[in-house]
Motif scaffolding. Structure first.
Motif, PDB file in Angstrom:
ATOM      1  N   HIS A 122       0.834  -1.200   0.000  1.00  0.00           N
ATOM      2  CA  HIS A 122       0.000   0.000   0.000  1.00  0.00           C
ATOM      3  C   HIS A 122       0.875   1.259   0.000  1.00  0.00           C
ATOM      4  O   HIS A 122       1.853   1.346   0.741  1.00  0.00           O
ATOM      5  N   SER A 123       0.492   2.211  -0.830  1.00  0.00           N
ATOM      6  CA  SER A 123       1.224   3.474  -0.893  1.00  0.00           C
ATOM      7  C   SER A 123       0.675   4.504   0.071  1.00  0.00           C
ATOM      8  O   SER A 123       1.271   5.565   0.244  1.00  0.00           O
ATOM      9  N   HIS A 124      -0.469   4.208   0.693  1.00  0.00           N
ATOM     10  CA  HIS A 124      -1.095   5.094   1.669  1.00  0.00           C
ATOM     11  C   HIS A 124      -1.392   4.295   2.929  1.00  0.00           C
ATOM     12  O   HIS A 124      -1.194   3.071   2.959  1.00  0.00           O
ATOM     13  N   PRO A 125      -1.855   4.919   3.993  1.00  0.00           N
ATOM     14  CA  PRO A 125      -2.140   4.180   5.230  1.00  0.00           C
ATOM     15  C   PRO A 125      -3.089   3.016   4.999  1.00  0.00           C
ATOM     16  O   PRO A 125      -4.043   3.105   4.222  1.00  0.00           O
ATOM     17  N   VAL A 126      -2.831   1.920   5.679  1.00  0.00           N
ATOM     18  CA  VAL A 126      -3.688   0.746   5.594  1.00  0.00           C
ATOM     19  C   VAL A 126      -4.964   1.035   6.386  1.00  0.00           C
ATOM     20  O   VAL A 126      -4.916   1.385   7.562  1.00  0.00           O
ATOM     21  N   SER A 127      -6.115   0.857   5.744  1.00  0.00           N
ATOM     22  CA  SER A 127      -7.388   1.180   6.390  1.00  0.00           C
ATOM     23  C   SER A 127      -7.872   0.060   7.300  1.00  0.00           C
ATOM     24  O   SER A 127      -8.364   0.319   8.398  1.00  0.00           O
ATOM     25  N   ASP A 128      -7.742  -1.193   6.856  1.00  0.00           N
ATOM     26  CA  ASP A 128      -8.237  -2.305   7.664  1.00  0.00           C
ATOM     27  C   ASP A 128      -7.599  -3.594   7.182  1.00  0.00           C
ATOM     28  O   ASP A 128      -7.207  -3.717   6.012  1.00  0.00           O
ATOM     29  N   VAL A 129      -7.489  -4.549   8.092  1.00  0.00           N
ATOM     30  CA  VAL A 129      -6.968  -5.883   7.782  1.00  0.00           C
ATOM     31  C   VAL A 129      -7.883  -6.913   8.430  1.00  0.00           C
ATOM     32  O   VAL A 129      -8.545  -6.636   9.439  1.00  0.00           O
ATOM     33  N   ALA A 130      -7.928  -8.119   7.855  1.00  0.00           N
ATOM     34  CA  ALA A 130      -8.751  -9.206   8.399  1.00  0.00           C
ATOM     35  C   ALA A 130      -8.189 -10.535   7.941  1.00  0.00           C
ATOM     36  O   ALA A 130      -7.846 -10.705   6.759  1.00  0.00           O
ATOM     37  N   PHE A 131      -8.075 -11.483   8.861  1.00  0.00           N
ATOM     38  CA  PHE A 131      -7.650 -12.834   8.519  1.00  0.00           C
ATOM     39  C   PHE A 131      -8.830 -13.621   7.958  1.00  0.00           C
ATOM     40  O   PHE A 131      -9.979 -13.409   8.343  1.00  0.00           O
ATOM     41  N   THR A 132      -8.533 -14.542   7.042  1.00  0.00           N
ATOM     42  CA  THR A 132      -9.544 -15.484   6.579  1.00  0.00           C
ATOM     43  C   THR A 132      -9.837 -16.480   7.692  1.00  0.00           C
ATOM     44  O   THR A 132      -9.022 -16.655   8.607  1.00  0.00           O
ATOM     45  N   PRO A 133     -11.008 -17.153   7.688  1.00  0.00           N
ATOM     46  CA  PRO A 133     -11.358 -18.057   8.790  1.00  0.00           C
ATOM     47  C   PRO A 133     -10.316 -19.138   9.051  1.00  0.00           C
ATOM     48  O   PRO A 133     -10.107 -19.526  10.199  1.00  0.00           O
ATOM     49  N   GLY A 134      -9.672 -19.643   8.006  1.00  0.00           N
ATOM     50  CA  GLY A 134      -8.642 -20.652   8.216  1.00  0.00           C
ATOM     51  C   GLY A 134      -7.323 -20.088   8.687  1.00  0.00           C
ATOM     52  O   GLY A 134      -6.423 -20.854   9.079  1.00  0.00           O
ATOM     53  N   GLY A 135      -7.171 -18.777   8.623  1.00  0.00           N
ATOM     54  CA  GLY A 135      -5.943 -18.147   9.082  1.00  0.00           C
ATOM     55  C   GLY A 135      -4.779 -18.255   8.129  1.00  0.00           C
ATOM     56  O   GLY A 135      -3.661 -17.860   8.459  1.00  0.00           O
ATOM     57  N   SER A 136      -5.006 -18.781   6.915  1.00  0.00           N
ATOM     58  CA  SER A 136      -3.901 -18.989   5.983  1.00  0.00           C
ATOM     59  C   SER A 136      -3.525 -17.734   5.205  1.00  0.00           C
ATOM     60  O   SER A 136      -2.442 -17.669   4.630  1.00  0.00           O
ATOM     61  N   SER A 137      -4.404 -16.758   5.131  1.00  0.00           N
ATOM     62  CA  SER A 137      -4.112 -15.537   4.386  1.00  0.00           C
ATOM     63  C   SER A 137      -4.716 -14.343   5.109  1.00  0.00           C
ATOM     64  O   SER A 137      -5.562 -14.482   6.006  1.00  0.00           O
ATOM     65  N   LEU A 138      -4.275 -13.175   4.677  1.00  0.00           N
ATOM     66  CA  LEU A 138      -4.714 -11.912   5.285  1.00  0.00           C
ATOM     67  C   LEU A 138      -5.246 -10.998   4.201  1.00  0.00           C
ATOM     68  O   LEU A 138      -4.669 -10.895   3.113  1.00  0.00           O
TER      69      LEU A 138
END
Length: 811
Positions: free
Chosen positions: A241-257
């Motif tokens: 991201h070239s600007h501030p990250v607005s939000d993050v969330a893990f997938t239910p299995g936790g394998s990706s973001l």
């Protein structure tokens, strides 16, 4: 005539859909979104609103799933109210009130004893526990957990693994992990900047943080007491991201973001495989939140333009839900805020960047959106630099008698160090495709800003469409259709000016025979076909220019209302003189296209209902809203509002149209007799999922499909004059609270006879009744058994629609 009846201002729509993150139901079929004092429940299969949870105790600040019941949710309000809802039936079950304003709420499926709330305002808050048993009528039990919790996070509270450890951010640069025995703090290096968001892995001991620099850091083993002084818990760092990250969330299995930002791109990080990532680009606007369903098959992204995108894990947008846009409100011209469209009985306003939204305030939903500028959406920071075209003016053809429907728009390209270029576009509604198609583009129609556009009303005598544009360059131009070489396009046919003064406003009379144009403090009446000046009217307030002018309707067609900075005055064209002058600053004025009344709002948010021929207002409502009034407009009643129209039938200026008011937060209000918002919101039963219907609704739906070929209950209800309110009461009531059939069956049947009356002469069952076309009250308690038989016979004989009785026999 002054109306003494008190009216109430109720919020019925608008507001923001994206103030708090949406929540998926357990099965992923429903999406809960907070919107002012309501929670709108959308179907993820259709994208339609299927239910509303209405709070009477302030705006709802958060919604979570009940940890003990999958068919219930818990909401919090800014007034400290916690409510348990049965969301399928839309009824509140239990409520408690705490002593603090609640800004956020959180729960975990493995924690059934309590929920967490964040209290406080601005940047720092207090984290507290609220025990679930408090909702059952026991004494409210709370416990303070932590202080100085950062409130700038999209989700200020997180849970690690099974929910035994609570995660929050302190002072913007410290990750705090807390359980019953110990509290661990991890200091974040200043090189990555402050934390803007975080997420907890549901399976492993991972925490991901987003930063103002656009970097995403992954932390491991924080909840196990790792030595965080040397940042040994920092596992890896990624940057896209070239600007501030607005939000993050893990997938239910936790394998990706998943991560989002102002770039309008959803990024999926496969962080366990290095820097591997996938993208969902070209979303509608800069992103605000990202949420995943419990099975990971769907993702939801909210945007700063008050829209929601429902996407699949295959990187495809499934549905887009649009609310009233709240971006760059202060930069928009007041004339474009809400413009009434006669054809769709809706209003036009700006939607996402470069688009016009046709918004239906009766149903509080977007009808459709038209792309005007055909430009790609830039990021949030770039948009603030005005590197895009902005729609500044719009108008549609007033009359429906013409064969073609036209719309005119003006857009201005604003770029730094370059002159602003304007384009006026004429759009025609294709009858076959039912869509707006571009017909003519006119570059720089005026040398300076175009201040007003208006179509001349057409009638049976003239089918030719004409458009008038007024500009700050002092010119008024008449545009008409010209055919050359087998093609038709719009061209300027006449121009006019008055002493080189800027033209600030213009308006046509109801029959299109008079065009009034305001040149600074002077109002000129022009011939609508040649633009020849026929009369000149001087404003009473010559020290201040005219801001707006409106011509009267129906019995007041000979009146002109002129608004300047310090006064409002009325001209009588028949007498050629000023009728009255009021020293008042009017910020907004609107006309009721179905009557002769007008609505004016002062600069202190006072509403005045006026009739142009009378100086005394018919009704005054002090201090409409706490925020500044953004726009006012009147919309004719729809079929679903018949019951509301009957309640206001004794109020002349509310008998045919419904008045709407919007404030600076884009919340939509309306004046009504009832002070309960639940009594004036339109029914959404016709768009509900089948599993939300009770048995009576299923019978009516099936009968409607068989007899009329349509499945809309509101259309079935429209067959009777007052039957819609009865059908609404039966179909919208939950099955377990419906009264016995004997209580509502007679009232339901007699609702079909609202326009019939049995003569007072005695009759018997063997004689045919004599029917008069007069209204009577449908009270079943006053009907004898004999009259019941006659009523059924008269309904069968009177009603030409066989479908009205088909489903009655089914009951």
């Amino acid at each position: 005539m002054t109306i003494e009846r008190k009216l109430h201002l109720n919020r019925v729509g608008g507001a923001s859909l994206v103030n708090s993150p949406p929540v998926f139901s357990h099965d992923g079929k429903l999406l809960f979104c907070t919107c002012g004092p309501t929670v709108k429940i959308f179907s993820t299969n259709t994208g339609k609103c299927v239910q509303r949870l209405i709070s009477l105790k302030g705006d709802i600040t958060g919604v979570v799933l009940h940890p003990r019941n999958k068919l219930q949710v818990i909401t919090s309000t800014c007034q400290g109210e916690l409510t348990v809802w049965d969301y399928e039936d839309g009824i509140s079950l239990q409520s408690i009130n705490v002593s603090w304003n609640i800004s956020n709420i959180a729960s975990h499926p493995n924690i059934s004893d309590y929920i967490l709330i964040c209290t406080g305002e601005k940047r720092s808050g207090v984290l507290r526990k609220v025990w679930i048993d408090s909702f059952s009528g026991a004494k409210t039990r709370t416990e303070e957990v932590a202080t100085r919790v950062s409130m700038t996070m999209p989700c200020p509270i997180g849970f690690l693994k099974s929910g035994e450890q609570i995660v929050y951010i302190k002072k913007g640069d410290k990750i705090c992990v807390m359980d019953m025995e110990r509290s661990v703090e991890a200091n974040v290096g200043r090189k990555d900047g402050k934390i803007t968001c975080f997420a907890c892995n549901p399976i492993e001991d991972y925490i991901a943080t987003g930063h103002v620099t656009g970097r995403i850091n992954f932390w491991y083993n924080l909840g196990s007491g790792a030595d965080t002084r040397h940042q040994s818990a920092l596992m890896s760092s990624n940057h896209w991201h070239s600007h501030p990250v607005s939000d993050v969330a893990f997938t239910p299995g936790g394998s990706s973001l998943l991560s989002v930002g102002s770039e309008g791109v959803l990024v999926e990080w496969h962080y366990k495989r290095g820097d591997d990532r996938n993208f969902l680009p070209r979303l509608s606007a800069s992103c605000r939140h990202v949420v995943t369903s419990n099975d990971g098959s769907m993702w939801v992204v909210t945007h700063i333009d008050n829209s929601i995108s429902i996407a699949t894990n295959q990187y495809q947008v499934k549905h887009s839900i649009h609310g009233l846009s709240a971006v760059d409100i202060c930069d928009r011209p007041s004339d474009l805020t809400f413009y009434y469209d006669h054809r769709t009985k809706s209003c036009i306003t700006t939607g996402k960047t470069g688009h016009l939204m046709f918004y239906d305030p009766n149903a509080d939903q977007e009808l459709y959106s038209v792309d005007i500028t055909h430009e790609n959406c830039l990021g949030q920071l770039q948009s603030k630099e005005k590197l895009y075209s902005e729609i500044t003016r719009v108008c549609t053809q007033v009359s429906e008698d013409s064969d073609s429907s036209w719309m005119a728009t003006v857009e201005v390209s604003k770029m730094e160090k370059l002159n602003n270029a304007s384009r006026m576009k004429l759009w025609v509604l294709d009858k076959d495709d039912k869509w707006w198609k571009l017909n003519t583009v006119i570059n720089d129609a005026h040398k300076s800003e175009i201040t007003r556009l208006c179509f001349r009303p057409t009638n049976s005598d003239t089918d030719q469409s004409y458009l008038v544009s007024a500009g700050a360059d002092g010119l008024v131009k008449l545009w008409g259709m010209v055919t050359k070489g087998g093609s038709s396009h719009w061209s300027c046919t006449a121009t006019a000016s008055y002493r080189k003064l800027p033209a600030v406003h213009c308006d046509f009379s109801q029959d299109g025979s008079v065009l009034a144009v305001a040149f600074r403090h002077t109002v000129c009446l022009l011939d609508p076909l040649t633009l020849d000046i026929t009369r000149v009217l001087l404003s009473n307030d010559r020290s201040n220019p005219v801001e707006k002018l409106v011509l009267g309707k129906f019995s007041c067609q000979h009146m002109i209302i002129i608004v300047s900075e310090k006064s409002m005055q009325a001209f009588d064209l028949l007498k050629g003189s000023v009728s009255w002058v009021v020293d008042l600053h009017i910020s907004h004025i609107a006309v009721d296209y179905m009557s002769e009344f007008m609505f004016a709002v002062s600069d202190v948010n006072d509403l005045y209902v006026i009739k142009p021929t009378c100086a005394e207002p018919l009704y005054t409502h002090r201090q409409l809203t706490e925020n500044n009034v953004f726009s006012i407009f009147a919309i004719p009643y729809s079929d679903s509002d018949r019951w509301l129209k009957d309640d206001c039938s004794d109020i002349p200026w509310l008998a045919r149209s419904k008045l709407y008011v919007t404030d600076s937060s884009l919340s939509v209000f309306t004046l009504s007799v009832s002070d309960n918002m639940q009594n004036i919101l339109p029914s959404i039963g016709g768009s509900q999922d089948s599993r939300f219907m009770n048995p009576i609704a299923h019978i009516l739906e099936k009968s409607a499909n068989v007899s009329t070929g349509r499945g809309n209950l509101s259309e079935l209800a429209a067959h009777g004059a007052d039957v819609s309110s009865t059908v609404k009461a039966i179909t919208d009531s939950p099955a377990h609270i419906l009264p016995s059939v004997t209580e509502y069956c007679a009232r339901f049947l007699t609702s079909f006879l609202s326009n019939l009356k049995v003569q007072e002469a005695p009759v018997s069952c063997s004689n045919a009744p004599v029917i008069e076309n007069q209204a009577v009250a449908g009270d079943s308690s006053k009907l004898s058994p004999n009259s019941d038989c006659l009523i059924l016979e008269s309904v069968t004989a009177k009603s030409p629609q066989s479908g009205q009785m088909d489903f009655l026999h089914g009951l």
